[in-house]
Design an enzyme around this catalytic site. Structure first.
Site, short mmCIF file in Angstrom:
data_model
loop_
_atom_site.label_atom_id
_atom_site.label_comp_id
_atom_site.label_asym_id
_atom_site.label_seq_id
_atom_site.Cartn_x
_atom_site.Cartn_y
_atom_site.Cartn_z
N ASP A 12 0.86 -1.20 0.00
CA ASP A 12 0.00 0.00 0.00
C ASP A 12 0.89 1.25 0.00
O ASP A 12 1.80 1.37 0.83
CB ASP A 12 -0.89 0.00 1.25
CG ASP A 12 -1.78 1.23 1.32
OD1 ASP A 12 -2.70 1.34 0.51
OD2 ASP A 12 -1.51 2.09 2.18
N MET A 13 0.64 2.14 -0.92
CA MET A 13 1.47 3.35 -1.01
C MET A 13 1.19 4.25 0.20
O MET A 13 0.07 4.35 0.66
CB MET A 13 1.15 4.13 -2.30
CG MET A 13 1.19 3.28 -3.57
SD MET A 13 2.67 2.28 -3.73
CE MET A 13 3.90 3.55 -3.92
N ARG A 60 -7.12 13.48 7.50
CA ARG A 60 -7.99 13.47 6.32
C ARG A 60 -9.38 13.94 6.76
O ARG A 60 -9.85 13.60 7.83
CB ARG A 60 -8.07 12.05 5.77
CG ARG A 60 -9.11 11.89 4.68
CD ARG A 60 -9.20 10.47 4.20
NE ARG A 60 -8.01 10.10 3.46
CZ ARG A 60 -7.42 8.93 3.53
NH1 ARG A 60 -7.87 7.99 4.31
NH2 ARG A 60 -6.34 8.69 2.81
N ASP A 115 -4.11 2.54 -4.94
CA ASP A 115 -2.74 2.55 -4.40
C ASP A 115 -2.38 1.29 -3.63
O ASP A 115 -1.45 1.31 -2.82
CB ASP A 115 -2.52 3.79 -3.52
CG ASP A 115 -3.07 3.64 -2.12
OD1 ASP A 115 -4.08 2.93 -1.95
OD2 ASP A 115 -2.48 4.23 -1.20
N GLU A 116 -3.09 0.20 -3.86
CA GLU A 116 -2.67 -1.02 -3.17
C GLU A 116 -2.85 -2.26 -4.02
O GLU A 116 -3.71 -2.32 -4.89
CB GLU A 116 -3.31 -1.17 -1.80
CG GLU A 116 -4.79 -1.12 -1.75
CD GLU A 116 -5.29 -1.03 -0.30
OE1 GLU A 116 -5.59 -2.08 0.27
OE2 GLU A 116 -5.38 0.09 0.23
P1 TTP Z 1 -5.35 5.44 1.37
O1 TTP Z 1 -4.42 4.32 1.00
O2 TTP Z 1 -6.51 5.10 2.21
O3 TTP Z 1 -4.58 6.57 2.15
P2 TTP Z 1 -3.19 7.25 1.87
O4 TTP Z 1 -2.41 6.51 0.83
O5 TTP Z 1 -3.39 8.70 1.60
O6 TTP Z 1 -2.47 7.14 3.28
P3 TTP Z 1 -1.82 5.87 3.98
O7 TTP Z 1 -0.36 6.14 4.05
O8 TTP Z 1 -2.46 5.84 5.32
O9 TTP Z 1 -2.15 4.66 3.15
O10 TTP Z 1 -5.90 6.11 0.06
C1 TTP Z 1 -5.11 6.25 -1.12
C2 TTP Z 1 -5.48 7.54 -1.80
O11 TTP Z 1 -6.85 7.51 -2.17
C3 TTP Z 1 -5.30 8.76 -0.91
O12 TTP Z 1 -3.97 9.26 -0.99
C4 TTP Z 1 -6.31 9.70 -1.45
C5 TTP Z 1 -7.42 8.82 -2.02
N1 TTP Z 1 -8.56 8.77 -1.09
C6 TTP Z 1 -9.60 9.66 -1.29
O13 TTP Z 1 -9.60 10.42 -2.26
N2 TTP Z 1 -10.63 9.66 -0.41
C7 TTP Z 1 -10.68 8.81 0.65
O14 TTP Z 1 -11.64 8.84 1.43
C8 TTP Z 1 -9.59 7.89 0.84
C9 TTP Z 1 -9.59 6.94 1.99
C10 TTP Z 1 -8.56 7.91 -0.06
CA CA Z 2 -2.17 4.22 0.96
CA CA Z 3 -4.84 2.22 0.18
#
Ligand code: TTP
Ligand code: CA
Ligand code: CA
Length: 609
Positions: A12-13, A60, A115-116
């Site tokens: 997961d990014m 967030r 992103d995963e």
């Molecule tokens: P996530 O993997 O949930 O979060 P993240 O990558 O920003 O942070 P983390 O390091 O905790 O994994 O989501 C991936 C991307 O998806 C995030 O950067 C932005 C987008 N996203 C939204 O646009 N709205 C949302 O509600 C969520 C959860 C993510």
């Molecule tokens: Ca992420």
């Molecule tokens: Ca994710």
């Protein structure tokens, strides 16, 4: 293959959208940053926040201005806008960069969201084992073990050193594969960083659920392994809702039914009781899961199921004239067209079905579909306009549209794989001159989304007059679901063993609750002018997140389908009384390391890499 011998990683990014923006503007690297949607009220709502900013308490869902109050140096990037709507292209492209690296290095990669990804490392691990690949503690510079809290790097090295030795000495080799898996993930994460510039975190375990769970244990820039022998210990501290598939309502129901808070507490229930309470398949799945057994395979599906664009028009911005509607049909058609063209070039496939969803200010939601005969902005726009016009109650001579549209979207789906891109035009060119009739389907409201559309008979043949009706027709957003939910409340109760009987429900317990699971909803005010209600989970979602949101549903539904089908072929569970071995050392327990002996770990062959 015995699923217990698989090695699965979830990668997961870290703060993905922020990293994407920082890659474009490297001067912000290392600084507290976030990504907000639009330049609206109080600096826009944050949809991603980096770890430097999280240290200041920025989260967030906060507004950009709120973040600045907590962290004066906070920088806000804004999601790009095209034609007055958010455009996620740069995040999708960045995601493609990451998947290129993953697909270039592993055979079995499954896109779980933007992103995963899940990766099945079983074969790669076996190869390393076969060649007695030598490993040392230096190969695990960002690895942590689930269930062990380490405050310092020295502690981490100590625990890891012990782990490496124990894994090697264990005659049953219960965790050794995970050591090799962790090594491979250390390597691929470094490669992703080198080739894309992005940091990521990962979880490594025997199955997808465990990998997903532990990926979040040590973020950012780190990876976590769950030893199969530590599952009981980890589950004793894991809230039920942290498990993928048991979040939201499904988790609530499980907690309520079985009066548990942590996953480990479910071990006390026999298979019979679980099956009698939540159904044969789901009971079986849950029984195995709480023992660390889960067999859902990693499916190498990396493509979006649909490509869509949508926009909300709340309050005064509602679309109340044909001219406005025509303009927006064109804008959304253009976005969908551009993404479809790119998708066609990259993925050699074409969409067969166009679906228009629209919410009127009467709160009716309508969805209609028609075949896609050619990729063309005008064609998409015209088809959409024709569909929307059918719901206009104003006189045909007037430019006024009633009831006004407060939200609408266009989606293209039902992809035909391996489509010959050249022949697409050829295939349909002769027919485009025919008059196409797109009749409304029955006068339904609040339909399911087009992913649920079921036109199995459509093999890409192009029937101009074919009116593709929604097979599932009308599904009230509220009503059946909640009635079912209430019924479930009454019906599902753990029964004593003597009363149990196996049930084979058509709608399985978890699938009823699945759609609320781990969905990327945005937390800014629900009344936000840019929010729309997802017809699958009723959550308020930012409009520009809908495509990803739909993908989350899709990924999750797939997961649930797999869970269901695999629970049928899973190996028979152990009896409820079977003891699962406990880890020797626990949290904060100091262990003596002998780093010198680690070089002898696995083998003494010189490293070739
Ligand atoms: P996530 O993997 O949930 O979060 P993240 O990558 O920003 O942070 P983390 O390091 O905790 O994994 O989501 C991936 C991307 O998806 C995030 O950067 C932005 C987008 N996203 C939204 O646009 N709205 C949302 O509600 C969520 C959860 C993510
Ligand atoms: Ca992420
Ligand atoms: Ca994710």
């Amino acid at each position: 293959m015995n699923s217990d011998h698989r090695v699965i990683a979830l990668i997961d990014m870290d703060c993905f959208y922020v990293q994407v923006e920082q890659r474009l503007q490297p001067e912000f690297l290392g600084k507290p940053c976030g990504v907000a949607q639009y330049y609206t009220w109080k600096g826009g709502g944050l949809i991603a926040v980096n770890y430097e900013a999280r240290d200041f308490g920025v989260k967030r869902g906060m507004r950009g201005e709120q973040a600045k109050e907590l962290c004066p140096d906070f920088h806000v990037f804004h999601v790009q806008e095209v034609n007055g709507k958010a455009n996620l292209t740069r995040y999708r492209d960045a995601s493609a960069d990451v998947f290129r690296v993953l697909n270039g290095n592993f055979k079995l990669v499954e896109k779980a969201s933007i992103d995963e990804a899940y990766v099945d490392l079983t074969d790669d691990v076996q190869k390393l084992k076969d060649e007695n690949f030598p490993l040392t503690i230096n190969d695990f510079s960002t690895t942590h073990l689930a269930g062990f809290t380490t405050k310092t790097e020295d502690e981490r090295i100590e625990i890891l050193g012990k782990w490496l030795k124990d894994c090697q000495l264990d005659d049953e080799q219960r965790n050794l594969d995970l050591v090799f898996g962790a090594y491979l993930v250390e390597r691929i994460r470094k490669k992703i960083k080198d080739e894309t510039g992005f940091f990521c975190s990962a979880g490594i375990a025997r199955n997808k659920i465990l990998a997903k769970l532990c990926c979040g244990f040590n973020k950012p820039k780190k990876q976590t392994v769950i030893n199969q022998t530590d599952v009981d210990h980890v589950f004793d501290q894991t809230p039920v809702q942290k498990i993928q598939g048991l979040g939201a309502k499904a988790g609530d129901r499980v907690m309520e039914l079985f009066q548990v808070e942590y996953v480990g507490q479910l071990r006390k229930y026999t298979l019979d009781v679980l099956q009698a309470s939540i159904g044969e398949k789901d009971g079986y799945w849950l029984y195995n899961l709480v023992r660390g057994i889960e067999t859902a395979p990693v499916n190498s599906r990396n493509l979006y199921k649909s490509i869509s664009a949508s926009k909300n028009f709340p309050g005064k911005s509602s679309l109340d004239t044909l001219d406005k509607i025509r303009t927006w049909c064109h804008n959304l058609a253009e976005e969908v067209f551009n993404r479809l063209e790119k998708d066609r070039a990259e993925n050699k496939r074409r969409a067969k079905l166009l679906t228009v969803t629209c919410t009127l200010n009467t709160n009716e939601t309508i969805a209609r579909s028609c075949p896609i005969n050619e990729y063309s902005i005008d064609r998409f726009a015209n088809d959409t306009f024709r569909i929307l016009k059918q719901f206009n109650k104003s006189p045909a001579s007037s430019n006024i549209y009633t009831p006004a549209i407060i939200s609408f979207g266009i989606g293209a789906g039902k992809f035909l794989e391996n489509a010959n891109t050249k022949s697409i035009v050829d295939l349909f060119s002769k027919q485009t001159t025919k008059t196409e009739t797109i009749k409304p389907t029955e006068n339904t409201t609040r339909c399911q989304e087009y992913e649920d559309y079921d036109d199995d008979d459509d093999d890409g043949s192009n029937s101009e007059d074919k009116i593709l009706q929604k097979s599932t027709v009308t599904v009230p957003i509220q009503g059946d679901f909640f009635r079912k939910f209430q019924k479930t409340d009454e019906q599902i109760k753990p029964r004593p063993k003597s009363e149990t009987k196996t049930t084979s429900s058509i709608v399985s317990f978890f699938s009823r609750y699945a759609s609320n699971e781990n969905i990327p909803i945005c937390s800014p005010e629900k009344s936000s002018e840019h929010c729309t209600t997802c017809s699958k989970c009723q959550k308020s979602i930012l409009v520009w997140n809908m495509p990803e949101h739909e993908d989350f549903h899709y990924a999750h539904e797939l997961q649930m389908e797999e869970n269901r089908s695999n629970s049928m072929i899973a190996p028979p569970p152990p009896p409820a009384t079977t003891k699962i071995s406990k880890p020797v050392k626990r949290k904060n327990e100091k262990q003596k390391s002998n780093i010198q002996t680690l070089d002898s770990f696995v083998n003494k062959k010189p490293k070739t890499e």
